[in-house]
Design a protein around this motif. Structure first.
Motif, PDB file in Angstrom:
ATOM      1  N   CYS A  15       0.849  -1.189   0.000  1.00 16.11           N
ATOM      2  CA  CYS A  15       0.000   0.000   0.000  1.00 16.11           C
ATOM      3  C   CYS A  15       0.887   1.242   0.000  1.00 16.11           C
ATOM      4  CB  CYS A  15      -0.905   0.021   1.229  1.00 16.11           C
ATOM      5  SG  CYS A  15      -2.077  -1.350   1.334  1.00 16.11           S
ATOM      6  N   SER A  16       0.479   2.274  -0.689  1.00 18.38           N
ATOM      7  CA  SER A  16       1.276   3.504  -0.733  1.00 18.38           C
ATOM      8  C   SER A  16       1.185   4.264   0.582  1.00 18.38           C
ATOM      9  CB  SER A  16       0.806   4.397  -1.885  1.00 18.38           C
ATOM     10  OG  SER A  16      -0.578   4.713  -1.741  1.00 18.38           O
ATOM     11  N   GLU A  17      -0.002   4.205   1.240  1.00 18.93           N
ATOM     12  CA  GLU A  17      -0.184   4.859   2.534  1.00 18.93           C
ATOM     13  C   GLU A  17      -1.128   4.018   3.396  1.00 18.93           C
ATOM     14  OE1 GLU A  17      -1.484   8.871   2.337  1.00 18.93           O
ATOM     15  OE2 GLU A  17      -0.018   9.480   0.829  1.00 18.93           O
ATOM     16  N   GLY A  18      -0.717   3.753   4.631  1.00 15.13           N
ATOM     17  CA  GLY A  18      -1.578   3.050   5.572  1.00 15.13           C
ATOM     18  C   GLY A  18      -1.955   1.653   5.114  1.00 15.13           C
ATOM     19  N   LYS A  19      -3.033   1.136   5.709  1.00  7.63           N
ATOM     20  CA  LYS A  19      -3.521  -0.201   5.381  1.00  7.63           C
ATOM     21  C   LYS A  19      -4.584  -0.103   4.291  1.00  7.63           C
ATOM     22  CE  LYS A  19      -2.675  -1.891  10.095  1.00  7.63           C
ATOM     23  NZ  LYS A  19      -3.267  -2.529  11.300  1.00  7.63           N
ATOM     24  N   CYS A  20      -4.510  -1.027   3.321  1.00  9.50           N
ATOM     25  CA  CYS A  20      -5.458  -0.924   2.200  1.00  9.50           C
ATOM     26  C   CYS A  20      -5.866  -2.272   1.611  1.00  9.50           C
ATOM     27  CB  CYS A  20      -4.874  -0.050   1.100  1.00  9.50           C
ATOM     28  SG  CYS A  20      -3.525  -0.832   0.160  1.00  9.50           S
ATOM     29  N   VAL A  21      -5.369  -3.379   2.174  1.00 10.38           N
ATOM     30  CA  VAL A  21      -5.622  -4.690   1.566  1.00 10.38           C
ATOM     31  C   VAL A  21      -6.447  -5.581   2.494  1.00 10.38           C
ATOM     32  CG1 VAL A  21      -4.628  -6.740   0.496  1.00 10.38           C
ATOM     33  CG2 VAL A  21      -3.411  -4.564   0.381  1.00 10.38           C
ATOM     34  N   LEU A  22      -7.548  -6.086   1.964  1.00 11.55           N
ATOM     35  CA  LEU A  22      -8.358  -7.072   2.677  1.00 11.55           C
ATOM     36  C   LEU A  22      -7.972  -8.464   2.188  1.00 11.55           C
ATOM     37  CD1 LEU A  22     -10.689  -7.963   4.516  1.00 11.55           C
ATOM     38  CD2 LEU A  22     -12.267  -7.529   2.606  1.00 11.55           C
ATOM     39  N   SER A  23      -7.523  -9.313   3.117  1.00 10.66           N
ATOM     40  CA  SER A  23      -7.173 -10.700   2.805  1.00 10.66           C
ATOM     41  C   SER A  23      -8.163 -11.619   3.519  1.00 10.66           C
ATOM     42  CB  SER A  23      -5.749 -11.033   3.266  1.00 10.66           C
ATOM     43  OG  SER A  23      -4.798 -10.164   2.670  1.00 10.66           O
ATOM     44  N   VAL A  24      -8.792 -12.500   2.766  1.00 12.72           N
ATOM     45  CA  VAL A  24      -9.800 -13.397   3.327  1.00 12.72           C
ATOM     46  C   VAL A  24      -9.454 -14.843   3.002  1.00 12.72           C
ATOM     47  CG1 VAL A  24     -12.224 -14.121   3.226  1.00 12.72           C
ATOM     48  CG2 VAL A  24     -11.635 -11.685   3.175  1.00 12.72           C
ATOM     49  N   TYR A  25      -9.396 -15.664   4.033  1.00 12.34           N
ATOM     50  CA  TYR A  25      -9.283 -17.112   3.879  1.00 12.34           C
ATOM     51  C   TYR A  25     -10.523 -17.704   4.539  1.00 12.34           C
ATOM     52  CZ  TYR A  25      -4.279 -16.509   2.861  1.00 12.34           C
ATOM     53  OH  TYR A  25      -3.074 -16.134   2.312  1.00 12.34           O
ATOM     54  N   LEU A  26     -11.306 -18.471   3.768  1.00  7.87           N
ATOM     55  CA  LEU A  26     -12.562 -18.997   4.293  1.00  7.87           C
ATOM     56  C   LEU A  26     -12.647 -20.504   4.042  1.00  7.87           C
ATOM     57  CD1 LEU A  26     -15.288 -18.223   5.633  1.00  7.87           C
ATOM     58  CD2 LEU A  26     -16.224 -18.003   3.308  1.00  7.87           C
ATOM     59  N   ASN A  27     -12.754 -21.251   5.125  1.00  7.22           N
ATOM     60  CA  ASN A  27     -12.922 -22.701   5.030  1.00  7.22           C
ATOM     61  C   ASN A  27     -14.367 -23.013   4.664  1.00  7.22           C
ATOM     62  OD1 ASN A  27     -13.148 -25.449   5.368  1.00  7.22           O
ATOM     63  ND2 ASN A  27     -12.425 -25.488   7.476  1.00  7.22           N
ATOM     64  N   THR A  28     -14.573 -23.662   3.515  1.00  8.27           N
ATOM     65  CA  THR A  28     -15.928 -24.027   3.071  1.00  8.27           C
ATOM     66  C   THR A  28     -16.040 -25.531   2.834  1.00  8.27           C
ATOM     67  OG1 THR A  28     -15.321 -23.565   0.767  1.00  8.27           O
ATOM     68  CG2 THR A  28     -16.355 -21.774   2.019  1.00  8.27           C
ATOM     69  N   ASP A  29     -15.137 -26.292   3.416  1.00  6.48           N
ATOM     70  CA  ASP A  29     -15.072 -27.736   3.202  1.00  6.48           C
ATOM     71  C   ASP A  29     -16.244 -28.435   3.901  1.00  6.48           C
ATOM     72  OD1 ASP A  29     -14.426 -30.346   2.746  1.00  6.48           O
ATOM     73  OD2 ASP A  29     -12.489 -30.290   3.773  1.00  6.48           O
ATOM     74  N   ARG A  30     -17.158 -28.990   3.122  1.00  4.53           N
ATOM     75  CA  ARG A  30     -18.329 -29.657   3.704  1.00  4.53           C
ATOM     76  C   ARG A  30     -17.959 -30.940   4.431  1.00  4.53           C
ATOM     77  NH1 ARG A  30     -20.069 -27.441  -1.103  1.00  4.53           N
ATOM     78  NH2 ARG A  30     -21.857 -26.027  -0.978  1.00  4.53           N
TER      79      ARG A  30
END
Length: 264
Positions: A15-30
């Motif tokens: 990011c050029s300034e501050g925080k700007c990235v949303l990272s999502v890891y989602l377990n969907t294993d049935r």
């Protein structure tokens, strides 16, 4: 873009300034005992809400507005593509540089949510170590499918058919082999008998094609899936190491089911 190539780009993102990235890891294993009733929906809602509350408490309106846009985009993406859910979803999103990276994986991930100055790629790096670039090959009577798999995700699929007149394998175009050989039962039976009697010789040409693909695509592992006789014959012609075998005829199964059988 192959996921391993995208990982390299993500590792360089800042990011050029501050925080700007949303990272999502989602377990969907049935198959996970904690996912029997779609609990991923609750975890997705709560995880994103917790980050939003944190930003509200921090009092940074610019970051909050940016996060809310990405949050809404992520929720819309996942809820709108529930038919694509396999074992895990990985998303990286940012207004900066229009970052939008979405992957529905056939390998498990641990649910987590991050809002940082860089994409959080630790789990992807571990997946890369556990599931390197691989080939999943399905030999059948007069057809061989080759799946190019990257980080447990299907990247490309190639199908080759055998021409009994020229005794050569060609990239499949037009009618399926079943359509071409359906002119009469005696014709089909005669071809099958001839093919089985010459398995080793006929597979030799296909083995050469696979070896060239392995050199070009840098596969670290090669897996064979099919009837034991077919698998043994193709393996005997390959001059590259076979990392694993699944002795089942899955030629008519969905690619996701095949890959799941290999990496389960």
């Amino acid at each position: 873009m192959a996921l391993s190539k995208e990982l390299e780009a993500l590792q360089q993102f800042r990011c050029s300034e501050g925080k700007c990235v949303l990272s999502v890891y989602l377990n969907t294993d049935r198959a996970d005992q904690d996912q029997q009733k779609g609990e991923w929906k609750i975890r997705l809602k709560n995880g994103l809400k917790k980050l939003e509350e944190y930003l509200q408490a921090a009092g940074d309106d610019n970051q909050l507005k940016s996060y809310q846009k990405m949050k809404d985009k992520v929720e819309k993406e996942i809820h709108g593509n529930q038919t694509l859910l396999q074992k895990g979803v990985v998303i990286f999103a940012s207004e900066e540089q229009d970052l939008w990276s979405v992957h529905y994986l056939q390998v498990p991930v641990e649910t987590s949510f991050h809002w940082e100055t860089t994409p959080i790629v630790d789990q992807l790096e571990q997946i890369q170590r556990d599931y390197p670039k691989s080939a999943v090959i399905l030999p059948n009577m007069d057809e061989v499918k080759v799946y190019d798999v990257d980080l447990g995700e299907l990247h490309e699929s190639h199908t080759y058919t055998f021409n009994p007149d020229t005794e050569e394998w060609t990239f499949k175009e037009g009618l399926a082999s079943a359509d071409r050989t359906a002119s009469g039962a005696s014709h089909v039976d005669g071809f099958e008998q001839r093919f089985r009697e010459n398995l080793h010789r006929f597979y030799k040409g296909m083995a050469t094609t696979i070896e060239r693909m392995q050199s070009k695509r840098k596969w670290e592992k090669v897996y064979l899936v099919g009837e034991p006789e077919m698998v043994r014959s193709l393996e005997s012609q390959l001059r590259i190491k076979v990392s694993g075998k699944v002795n089942k005829n899955l030629n008519n199964a969905r690619s996701s089911n095949v890959i799941d059988q290999v990496f389960q």
